[in-house]
Each structure stands twice: as structure tokens, then as C-alpha cells.
Enzyme design. Sequence first.
Site, PDB file in Angstrom:
ATOM      1  CG  HIS A   1      -9.010  -4.757  -1.173  1.00 35.26           C
ATOM      2  ND1 HIS A   1      -9.453  -4.447  -2.444  1.00 35.26           N
ATOM      3  CD2 HIS A   1      -8.299  -3.689  -0.745  1.00 35.26           C
ATOM      4  CE1 HIS A   1      -9.027  -3.232  -2.757  1.00 35.26           C
ATOM      5  NE2 HIS A   1      -8.334  -2.754  -1.748  1.00 35.26           N
ATOM      6  CB  CYS A   2      -3.645  -6.964  -1.909  1.00 40.12           C
ATOM      7  SG  CYS A   2      -1.926  -6.650  -1.514  1.00 40.12           S
TER       8      CYS A   2
END
Length: 76
Positions: A29-30
Site C-alpha cells: 500500500h503506497c
Amino acid sequence: MCERCNNFKPERANHCKTCDKCILDYDHHCPWIMNCVGGKNHKAFTLFLLYMTVGAIDFIKMSLNYYYHIYDIDKV
């Protein structure tokens, strides 16, 4: 079945606890793009990294040019 979202989970999918959904070919997850990097957006994430790198290099180049201009320093 995914234990967290109680939906059908395809093979090679993992559950992202931030987005609270299953992502195919889940990488991570960025926080900068506020999305999961998975199988369908590797290209977009790679282009994001490329554009940020080019932008940072351009910013440094313009800052040094401005610094040289303000203080009348001869370029090496």
C-alpha cells in the site's frame, strides 16, 4: 474466501488492511498515491516514481542555476 472481507479471493490475491479489500498480485500500500500497488497498476506506480525522480533532478538543477545567478558564481 477471504477471512477479513468475507468475499471470494482469487489466487495470488492478498488483503490490504488499509484499503480493506483484496488486491490481485498485491505488492504494497503506497501512502503517496493513496492506493495499493498491485497487478493492475504497476505501470502507473513506475511512471509515478520516474516522474518524481525527473522532477526532483529538474528542481535541483533550477535551484543551483538560481543560486549561481543570485551570487554571481562562475559555473564549474
